[in-house]
Design a protein around this motif. Structure first.
Motif, PDB file in Angstrom:
ATOM      1  N   PHE A   1       0.767  20.742  28.439  1.00 34.08           N
ATOM      2  CA  PHE A   1       0.275  20.470  29.790  1.00 34.08           C
ATOM      3  C   PHE A   1      -0.876  19.464  29.827  1.00 34.08           C
ATOM      4  CE2 PHE A   1      -1.940  24.403  28.475  1.00 34.08           C
ATOM      5  CZ  PHE A   1      -3.270  24.061  28.687  1.00 34.08           C
ATOM      6  N   SER A   2      -1.225  18.883  28.674  1.00 35.31           N
ATOM      7  CA  SER A   2      -2.315  17.903  28.667  1.00 35.31           C
ATOM      8  C   SER A   2      -1.983  16.678  29.509  1.00 35.31           C
ATOM      9  CB  SER A   2      -2.637  17.467  27.233  1.00 35.31           C
ATOM     10  OG  SER A   2      -1.531  16.814  26.638  1.00 35.31           O
ATOM     11  N   GLN A   3      -0.678  16.425  29.717  1.00 38.14           N
ATOM     12  CA  GLN A   3      -0.276  15.261  30.500  1.00 38.14           C
ATOM     13  C   GLN A   3      -0.676  15.387  31.966  1.00 38.14           C
ATOM     14  OE1 GLN A   3       1.907  17.463  29.270  1.00 38.14           O
ATOM     15  NE2 GLN A   3       2.946  18.275  31.064  1.00 38.14           N
ATOM     16  N   LEU A   4      -1.127  16.559  32.397  1.00 37.05           N
ATOM     17  CA  LEU A   4      -1.591  16.714  33.777  1.00 37.05           C
ATOM     18  C   LEU A   4      -2.832  15.862  34.041  1.00 37.05           C
ATOM     19  CD1 LEU A   4      -1.169  20.565  34.354  1.00 37.05           C
ATOM     20  CD2 LEU A   4       0.314  18.724  35.153  1.00 37.05           C
ATOM     21  N   ARG A   5      -3.500  15.413  32.974  1.00 30.68           N
ATOM     22  CA  ARG A   5      -4.645  14.516  33.146  1.00 30.68           C
ATOM     23  C   ARG A   5      -4.202  13.087  33.453  1.00 30.68           C
ATOM     24  NH1 ARG A   5      -6.178  17.490  28.369  1.00 30.68           N
ATOM     25  NH2 ARG A   5      -7.820  18.995  28.835  1.00 30.68           N
ATOM     26  N   ARG A   6      -2.919  12.785  33.293  1.00 32.51           N
ATOM     27  CA  ARG A   6      -2.435  11.414  33.456  1.00 32.51           C
ATOM     28  C   ARG A   6      -1.926  11.165  34.874  1.00 32.51           C
ATOM     29  NH1 ARG A   6       0.913   9.694  27.987  1.00 32.51           N
ATOM     30  NH2 ARG A   6      -0.522  10.609  26.449  1.00 32.51           N
TER      31      ARG A   6
ATOM     32  N   PRO B   1       0.359   8.045  36.912  1.00 34.82           N
ATOM     33  CA  PRO B   1       1.165   9.071  37.558  1.00 34.82           C
ATOM     34  C   PRO B   1       1.653  10.107  36.552  1.00 34.82           C
ATOM     35  CG  PRO B   1       2.467   7.096  37.227  1.00 34.82           C
ATOM     36  CD  PRO B   1       1.067   6.749  36.812  1.00 34.82           C
ATOM     37  N   ALA B   2       2.052  11.263  37.076  1.00 36.31           N
ATOM     38  CA  ALA B   2       2.476  12.357  36.211  1.00 36.31           C
ATOM     39  C   ALA B   2       3.723  11.962  35.423  1.00 36.31           C
ATOM     40  CB  ALA B   2       2.766  13.592  37.049  1.00 36.31           C
ATOM     41  N   PRO B   3       3.679  12.082  34.085  1.00 37.11           N
ATOM     42  CA  PRO B   3       4.852  11.721  33.280  1.00 37.11           C
ATOM     43  C   PRO B   3       5.969  12.758  33.317  1.00 37.11           C
ATOM     44  CG  PRO B   3       3.074  12.448  31.859  1.00 37.11           C
ATOM     45  CD  PRO B   3       2.515  12.417  33.243  1.00 37.11           C
ATOM     46  N   MET B   4       5.660  13.979  33.806  1.00 37.79           N
ATOM     47  CA  MET B   4       6.685  15.021  33.923  1.00 37.79           C
ATOM     48  C   MET B   4       6.658  15.553  35.353  1.00 37.79           C
ATOM     49  SD  MET B   4       9.152  16.819  32.689  1.00 37.79           S
ATOM     50  CE  MET B   4       9.033  16.291  30.983  1.00 37.79           C
TER      51      MET B   4
ATOM     52  N   LEU C   1      13.449  19.522  36.014  1.00 37.07           N
ATOM     53  CA  LEU C   1      12.360  18.775  35.401  1.00 37.07           C
ATOM     54  C   LEU C   1      12.875  17.462  34.820  1.00 37.07           C
ATOM     55  CD1 LEU C   1      10.543  21.605  33.359  1.00 37.07           C
ATOM     56  CD2 LEU C   1      10.430  21.105  35.805  1.00 37.07           C
ATOM     57  N   THR C   2      12.140  16.385  35.071  1.00 40.21           N
ATOM     58  CA  THR C   2      12.504  15.077  34.544  1.00 40.21           C
ATOM     59  C   THR C   2      11.232  14.343  34.109  1.00 40.21           C
ATOM     60  OG1 THR C   2      14.486  14.848  35.920  1.00 40.21           O
ATOM     61  CG2 THR C   2      13.508  12.816  35.071  1.00 40.21           C
ATOM     62  N   GLY C   3      11.291  13.738  32.917  1.00 45.19           N
ATOM     63  CA  GLY C   3      10.143  12.967  32.458  1.00 45.19           C
ATOM     64  C   GLY C   3       9.837  13.244  30.996  1.00 45.19           C
TER      65      GLY C   3
END
Length: 358
Positions: free
Chosen positions: A120-125, A127-130, A141-143
């Motif tokens: 879930f670290s990608q929530l800092r990015r 646009p959202a990658p997932m 879910l896509t990404g």
């Protein structure tokens, strides 16, 4: 907590000194050995110590968990990092309202009967990658999950995807490539060639229209949840940081003694670490308005960790250039812990600490 105190008072350290310290370098590069050591921690019942005792854990509070983490990181940063991922998954499940998932996974997580990571670290990015789209009986879910640790060990992970309104939905996602058809698949990438802790097998996971059934949903969090969490808990990585710092001091002492160098640096660095540890409860108890003080303490801790790792390298002389030398492992672990869970504020605090100590 009598059980937790017994573990922290000596059982854990004695175990790590006998079973982990002799093979610490191997655990940094050999996934098979690392995963075996992870499972061995499970045989001791130590993989999810923050879980309640009735669920097989040690019932440790966050404050009690920090020295536990520190002990692990002192002897093997890679093992500590894997255990932290697993504990994070257990904590997310513990806070879930999905009783079915909790009953399925939690009782066996401390012993390693169920082995889960997180993504879930990608929530800092942005646009959202997932991303996620609500459908009947679940989500699609896509990404990309850019960072998932433990491929080949963890069977699943708790991943997070972002809905159109910014809400994050968390669910159990397999950590194994699967194809339903050309429009619905999950692909686990190759292990990343990381400079440090490569044996943890960190991978990228890509999904296309992957169905996350309601039964597999851990829960949802509002938009900006991770930013709020980061701000509320800026001191949470200090267990790992303190452990790596102590590892650097340990290695420094060994090299100084071997070379016959009589220098006070090891004692001075140990004193600085003790001061930070003594200051931690006071700073941690401050209100949310004291965020600048908390993030500054984290920055000082990272700076001290890197100083200790560098001192160990210098004291080891030319031998420190060998990839097999213990100081190389500690130096690379300090790199990983310097940036783990890093926010912009955290980066600024670390840079300011480096500037003030130069």
């Amino acid at each position: 907590n009598t059980v937790g105190n017994t573990i922290l008072s000596g059982d854990l350290e004695a175990y790590l000194q006998s079973a982990v310290q002799p093979i610490a370098n191997k655990l940094d590069t050999d996934s098979t050995a690392l995963f075996e050591s992870f499972r061995a921690l499970g045989e001791q019942g130590w993989l999810a110590p923050k879980l309640p005792i009735e669920m097989g854990g040690l019932g440790l509070s966050s404050a009690e968990y920090q020295p536990f983490q520190s002990q692990l990181a002192r002897y093997s940063g890679a093992l500590a990092f894997l255990q932290t991922q697993h504990q994070s998954a257990a904590s997310l499940l513990l806070s879930s309202e999905n009783e079915g998932l909790k009953q399925t996974y939690l009782p066996g997580m401390a012993a390693g009967n169920h082995q889960l990571g997180v993504g879930f670290s990608q929530l800092r990015r942005q646009p959202a990658p997932m991303t996620a789209t609500a459908v009947e009986s679940g989500y699609r879910l896509t990404g990309t999950f850019p960072w998932v640790t433990g491929a080949g060990l963890f069977t699943d992970f708790v991943g997070a995807a972002v809905l159109p309104d910014g809400t994050a939905v968390f669910g159990i996602v397999p950590l194994t490539s699967k194809t339903v058809d050309e429009d619905c698949w999950l692909a686990v990438g190759e292990s990343m060639p990381l400079a440090g802790m490569a044996a943890t097998r960190t991978v990228e996971v890509q999904l296309k229209n992957w169905f996350l059934a309601t039964e597999q949903v851990v829960g949802t969090r509002p938009a900006g949840w991770l930013e709020v969490r980061d701000r509320a808990n800026p001191l949470s990585p200090l267990g790992l940081i303190f452990g790596c710092t102590q590892a650097g001091i340990d290695a420094l002492k060994v090299s100084l003694k071997r070379r016959g160098i009589d220098h006070a640096i090891a004692q001075q660095l140990a004193l600085k670490l003790a001061w930070l540890k003594m200051d931690l409860p006071r700073v941690a108890a401050l209100s949310g308005e004291a965020y600048p003080q908390k993030i500054a303490l984290r920055g000082r801790a990272i700076s001290l960790m890197n100083t200790c790792a560098q001192a160990a390298m210098i004291a080891a002389s030319g031998a420190a250039n060998l990839a097999s030398h213990p100081t190389q492992r500690i130096y690379k672990e300090s790199l990983v812990f310097s940036v783990s869970g890093q926010t912009t504020d955290g980066a600024v605090a670390s840079l300011n600490s480096l500037l003030s100590s130069s």
